[in-house]
Each structure stands twice: as structure tokens, then as C-alpha cells.
Design a protein around this motif. Sequence first.
Motif, short mmCIF file in Angstrom:
data_model
loop_
_atom_site.label_atom_id
_atom_site.label_comp_id
_atom_site.label_asym_id
_atom_site.label_seq_id
_atom_site.Cartn_x
_atom_site.Cartn_y
_atom_site.Cartn_z
N ALA A 246 0.82 -1.21 0.00
CA ALA A 246 0.00 0.00 0.00
C ALA A 246 0.86 1.26 0.00
CB ALA A 246 -0.94 0.00 1.21
N GLN A 247 1.92 1.26 0.81
CA GLN A 247 2.81 2.42 0.84
C GLN A 247 3.47 2.66 -0.51
OE1 GLN A 247 5.53 2.83 4.20
NE2 GLN A 247 4.32 1.41 5.39
N THR A 249 2.40 1.65 -3.47
CA THR A 249 1.39 2.07 -4.45
C THR A 249 1.03 3.54 -4.26
OG1 THR A 249 0.50 -0.19 -4.51
CG2 THR A 249 -0.90 1.57 -5.38
N TYR A 250 0.86 3.95 -3.00
CA TYR A 250 0.52 5.34 -2.71
C TYR A 250 1.64 6.28 -3.14
CZ TYR A 250 -0.59 9.54 -0.02
OH TYR A 250 -0.86 10.84 0.36
N THR A 253 1.08 6.67 -6.90
CA THR A 253 -0.14 7.31 -7.39
C THR A 253 -0.48 8.63 -6.69
OG1 THR A 253 -1.63 6.19 -5.82
CG2 THR A 253 -1.08 5.02 -7.88
N GLN A 255 -2.72 8.92 -4.60
CA GLN A 255 -4.16 8.92 -4.38
C GLN A 255 -4.48 8.43 -2.97
OE1 GLN A 255 -6.08 6.69 -7.50
NE2 GLN A 255 -5.14 7.91 -9.14
N ALA A 256 -5.33 9.18 -2.28
CA ALA A 256 -5.67 8.85 -0.89
C ALA A 256 -6.22 7.44 -0.76
CB ALA A 256 -6.68 9.87 -0.35
N ASP A 258 -5.24 4.83 -2.02
CA ASP A 258 -4.19 3.82 -2.02
C ASP A 258 -3.36 3.81 -0.73
OD1 ASP A 258 -4.80 2.87 -4.59
OD2 ASP A 258 -3.63 4.47 -5.53
N GLN A 259 -3.63 4.72 0.20
CA GLN A 259 -2.87 4.75 1.44
C GLN A 259 -3.15 3.49 2.28
OE1 GLN A 259 -2.47 8.70 3.55
NE2 GLN A 259 -4.24 9.17 2.30
#
Length: 286
Positions: A246-247, A249-250, A253, A255-256, A258-259
Motif C-alpha cells: 500500500a505504501q 502504491t501510494y 499514485t 491517491q488517498a 491507495d494509502q
Amino acid sequence: MDIRTILIIGAGTMGRQIAMSCALGGYTTILQDISGSALDAARTDLESWADGRVAKGKLQAEFADAALARLSQSTELDASAAQADLVIEAAVERLDIKRSIFAELGKNAPAHAILATNSSTLASSHLAEASGRASQVCNMHFFNPALVMKCVEIVRNEQTSDETIQAVTAVARALGKEPVLVNREIPGFIANRMMGAMQREALNLASAEVASITDIDTTARTALGHPMGPFELMDLVGLDVIDFIAQATYAETGQALDQPHPLITQKVTEGKLGRKSGEGFYEYRR
């Protein structure tokens, strides 16, 4: 392209299993790691795995022995790279380390050699320039456990050649895998994006107390036909791994959505990482 020798970099859980898969597929295989003890542990683990398969009648002893004979170990990256037709990097998920490795591979691997990364989060375009041979670089993402899971995500970057894709696809099939092609780089590729969407919704349902974790998992198994529920799967994968994905990916991107989810962050902070630690969303006997 005639690929005969495959170098796997990194003797962790994924690297050692990818290496054994390559050896079972008939390839001369080198497993490289900077740690001699990690290589010794990998060898012991793979020999034990092979013995278990033979004992259960799922692998012929002669076939297992031949595969292990094709699998060698080395702590020397440069010398190992010089022998390789294909390199599959399965080192730690740190971009600086991977770039350093790909720079060394670009200098020492034969000119025809393909350089692939097993990363599930870092796109090969981040490594292509360091290698000096961008058209021969791609992601070749195996799934854990690599000796069992059939899917291999092959991800091309903008400069990856068709010849490279054809060659790594042929290797994946020779290993008995089912390769899928991701035509352009996207954070999370295919599997992690679909899995992430399912996990996010499950986490949101649990956070809102719509249903219990157990009932959400039961629904996934009995209504959707999943072999295990999302919380069971996250515990199996490791909540620290889920958090890391997740980290990463965020970071790509911004994008919130993906956090990392607060429930995952809380579990990781508490050291409750799933099966590996004895407790995650469920408790496990150790």
C-alpha cells in the motif's frame, strides 16, 4: 532467444522458490545472495521440500535429484551474471538496491541477457536506465509460494522489446506457469489491484462494524467461492507486506484511496503481522 542459464538474485522465500522452479523446468540455475548463510538455509529448505514431495509421491526422486544438481549457489554477483541468459532479481524491495544491482548486471551480464525484476510494486522502468539495456528489462512477477502458484505477471515498460516479452513468456510456460501480460506499467499490476480493492472493501466493512471479520471471510468463501476470506489471506501474506504494498502504491499514485488502511497500520504497529507472528486478524498456535 535460447535461454539455458538463469540467475536468481536473492535467496529469500521468493528467490529460492523461483530458483527451484527454474531448476525443475530444466534450466541451469544459479541462486545468488550476498549472504552465504542465506544460501545454505535456502539449500536446506529446498532439499527438505523436494524430499517431502518425493515421500508423498508427487515428485520422482530422479527428477528431484536432477533439479537440485542443476541448481548452484554463489555469493559473487559479477561472476554469476556473466553466465546468465536471463536474470530474475528477487532482492529486497528497495529501489536504491535494485538500481545498484541492475547497474552491475548491465556491466557484467552478456549483451543478449534479459534482466527481469520479480518486484510486485516497483515497475521495471525505474531500473531500465541503470541497466543500460532498457529494451531487455521487464517485470517477471511470481506469486508466493512460487513453487505452487501458477500465475506470473509479465509487465513491459515503454522500452521493453517484443523479443524480450516473447522470451520471458516462453520461460514462464516452460516452468509450468500461466503467464499474463500487462501491456503498460500501472501500480499494483493486475493481481494486487484486484486483491487490494477486495481488501479495502473488507476493511471498510469491518471498520464500520457492518459485519464481523469472521462473517466477512465466511461470505467471501461461501458466496464468492474464494478459497479463503480477505482477512485470512492478509494474515497469510503478512500484514507488514500488505502495508508495504500500500505504501509503495501510494508513493506511485499519490491517491488517498491507495494509502495503507488504518486497521492494517494499527496491526503492524502492534507487531501483529499475521501467521508469521502468531497473531494478526486471527490468532495462530505457534
